[in-house]
Scaffold this motif. Structure first.
Motif, PDB file in Angstrom:
ATOM      1  N   GLY A 179       0.816  -1.214   0.000  1.00 41.50           N
ATOM      2  CA  GLY A 179       0.000   0.000   0.000  1.00 41.50           C
ATOM      3  C   GLY A 179       0.848   1.261   0.000  1.00 41.50           C
ATOM      4  O   GLY A 179       0.543   2.236  -0.692  1.00 41.50           O
ATOM      5  N   GLU A 180       1.920   1.259   0.796  1.00 39.63           N
ATOM      6  CA  GLU A 180       2.816   2.414   0.824  1.00 39.63           C
ATOM      7  C   GLU A 180       3.534   2.573  -0.514  1.00 39.63           C
ATOM      8  O   GLU A 180       3.725   3.682  -1.002  1.00 39.63           O
TER       9      GLU A 180
ATOM     10  N   GLY B 183       0.976   3.778  -3.039  1.00 43.38           N
ATOM     11  CA  GLY B 183       0.265   4.978  -2.621  1.00 43.38           C
ATOM     12  C   GLY B 183       0.740   6.236  -3.325  1.00 43.38           C
ATOM     13  O   GLY B 183      -0.042   7.150  -3.583  1.00 43.38           O
ATOM     14  N   ALA B 184       2.013   6.298  -3.640  1.00 42.34           N
ATOM     15  CA  ALA B 184       2.555   7.500  -4.277  1.00 42.34           C
ATOM     16  C   ALA B 184       1.980   7.723  -5.674  1.00 42.34           C
ATOM     17  O   ALA B 184       1.924   8.851  -6.142  1.00 42.34           O
TER      18      ALA B 184
ATOM     19  N   GLY C  21      -0.976   7.636  -6.586  1.00 40.41           N
ATOM     20  CA  GLY C  21      -2.226   8.381  -6.512  1.00 40.41           C
ATOM     21  C   GLY C  21      -2.062   9.754  -5.877  1.00 40.41           C
ATOM     22  O   GLY C  21      -3.033  10.475  -5.701  1.00 40.41           O
ATOM     23  N   ASP C  22      -0.840  10.112  -5.530  1.00 39.19           N
ATOM     24  CA  ASP C  22      -0.563  11.379  -4.872  1.00 39.19           C
ATOM     25  C   ASP C  22      -0.784  12.535  -5.842  1.00 39.19           C
ATOM     26  O   ASP C  22      -0.405  12.472  -7.013  1.00 39.19           O
TER      27      ASP C  22
END
Length: 189
Positions: free
Chosen positions: A57-58, A61-62, A64-65
């Motif tokens: 997830g981490e 996650g970027a 979608g930043d």
């Protein structure tokens, strides 16, 4: 006594991965865009062996930043400007305006580049103006270094005027709410 730094397996793994990435970048063993994706994958895989560096997830996650998406859009805009010939036309207009007074061409180029870097990322602005600056230096028969260094400084200076002028400002502004601070305003810089 100052705290002693301890080399944990996670730290050693990341350092080794950093060196491997540099080795892959230098001779261009893999494409430049593939190496970061492989590094990202390598930061998730150690979980299988009991080392916790990044969760999936981490790692994902970027993507979608907001900041990352804005930078991607900036680079797409640059590619469009170059492919459609707009950058070449900007260079032609700058050269045409300054051709009667050659000493005005470079200052005019610097001013236009600085003004554009208010609204577009420094990196993108440099990518747009690099071919323009090289073309102008060839037309004027001067060394490209006499144009490119001042251009770089002009673009950096212009990028500090607004929040969107440099990606660093965007990243910091996007992270401030995570620490209880208000985001940076467009002209707050």
């Amino acid at each position: 006594d100052p705290p002693r730094l301890v080399m944990t397996p996670e730290i050693a793994y990341v350092l080794i991965l950093f060196v491997v990435a540099l080795v892959c970048f230098a001779p261009e063993i893999f494409a430049v865009d593939v190496v970061p994706l492989l590094v990202l994958l390598a930061l998730v895989l150690p979980k299988v062996f009991g080392l916790q560096i990044l969760t999936p997830g981490e790692a994902l996650g970027a993507f979608g930043d907001e900041t990352v998406m804005l930078l991607i859009a900036d680079f797409m805009l640059t590619t469009g400007l170059i492919r459609t010939g707009i950058t070449a036309e900007i260079g032609n207009q700058i050269y045409r305006i300054g051709s009667k007074r050659p000493w005005t061409v470079v200052p005019l180029l610097l001013c236009v580049a600085a003004a554009i870097s208010f609204w577009i990322s420094n990196t993108v602005t440099m990518a747009v103006f690099l071919p323009i600056a090289v073309g102008i230096s060839q037309r004027m028969k001067i060394s490209p270094s006499r144009v490119l260094m001042p251009l770089a400084f002009s673009i950096i200076l212009g990028g500090t005027v607004t929040l969107i002028g440099t990606s660093t400002n965007l990243v910091i502004s996007g992270r401030l709410p995570d620490y209880g601070q208000a985001s940076i305003g467009l002209f707050e810089m």
